[in-house]
Write an enzyme that holds these catalytic residues in place. Sequence first.
Site, PDB file in Angstrom:
ATOM      1  N   ASP A  10       0.854  -1.195   0.000  1.00  0.00           N
ATOM      2  CA  ASP A  10       0.000   0.000   0.000  1.00  0.00           C
ATOM      3  C   ASP A  10       0.884   1.237   0.000  1.00  0.00           C
ATOM      4  O   ASP A  10       1.809   1.341   0.811  1.00  0.00           O
ATOM      5  CB  ASP A  10      -0.897   0.020   1.241  1.00  0.00           C
ATOM      6  CG  ASP A  10      -1.866  -1.159   1.278  1.00  0.00           C
ATOM      7  OD1 ASP A  10      -2.033  -1.826   0.240  1.00  0.00           O
ATOM      8  OD2 ASP A  10      -2.444  -1.409   2.349  1.00  0.00           O
ATOM      9  N   ASP A 135     -15.552  -3.212   0.495  1.00  0.00           N
ATOM     10  CA  ASP A 135     -14.957  -2.935   1.809  1.00  0.00           C
ATOM     11  C   ASP A 135     -16.091  -2.660   2.788  1.00  0.00           C
ATOM     12  O   ASP A 135     -16.792  -1.655   2.653  1.00  0.00           O
ATOM     13  CB  ASP A 135     -14.019  -1.735   1.719  1.00  0.00           C
ATOM     14  CG  ASP A 135     -12.973  -1.919   0.620  1.00  0.00           C
ATOM     15  OD1 ASP A 135     -12.531  -3.060   0.414  1.00  0.00           O
ATOM     16  OD2 ASP A 135     -12.604  -0.928  -0.033  1.00  0.00           O
TER      17      ASP A 135
END
Length: 250
Positions: A10, A135
Amino acid sequence: MEFEVIPAVDMKNGKCVQLIQGLPDQERISLDDPEAVAIKWIGQGAKTLHLIDLDGAIEGKRKNAPIIENIIMLCERQGVEVQVGGGIRSFEDAANLLHMGANRVILSTAAVQNPDLVERLAREFKPENINVALDSKNGKVSTKGWTEQSEYTAVQLGKMFEEKGAGSILFTNIDKEGLMEGVDTEPTTELVNELTIPVIASGGVTTLKDIQTLKKTGACGVVVGSALYAGNFTLTEAINTIREEISGGE
């Protein structure tokens, strides 16, 4: 499809980070060289890397695109697959990444706002190139880097995107993400049971046992971040744990 442990890379402001609960100001890990991190995971046996532009996810501007492009080229040379997400807001964004060599693009906000984009991409490329990230926080799907919550559940959207042609779903349990407190398998199991396309799980992995537990949900893989960066186990150990389980006649 053989269960796969996928390390996360990330990126935020040019660094490799791990956030707590996806909050931009809550960095658990911050490393200066994302490309070096990618090389490390490849060296430990990664078959796929999970690359996310967090600036893109939160702000809609893919600030880390040059780094991601370099890692895609690196992985192509090494025979390692890449799935890329964060700030992919248009057909052109997704198409450019796929033409560049990404194996899968991960759509989230853009997919929820424009489901037909998923259908168009699946038609122009292949369903296996298109992944939709769902998510979930408190049972509802969040978008825009987890800053906005929709009114839909992961199962509701998962079924819709399956019909639109998505080849796989990435399900992240935000309630567990980055906390290093273990996994909650119930929402992943529910989604796997309701869909026919593969589901990749994410969120909360802290131990090797957590990976084994998520495998039992029927998920086709798991994205692991904080636990790897904190040194709870190595990627090699995680891969070997699953391999031994499979060869043991599970």
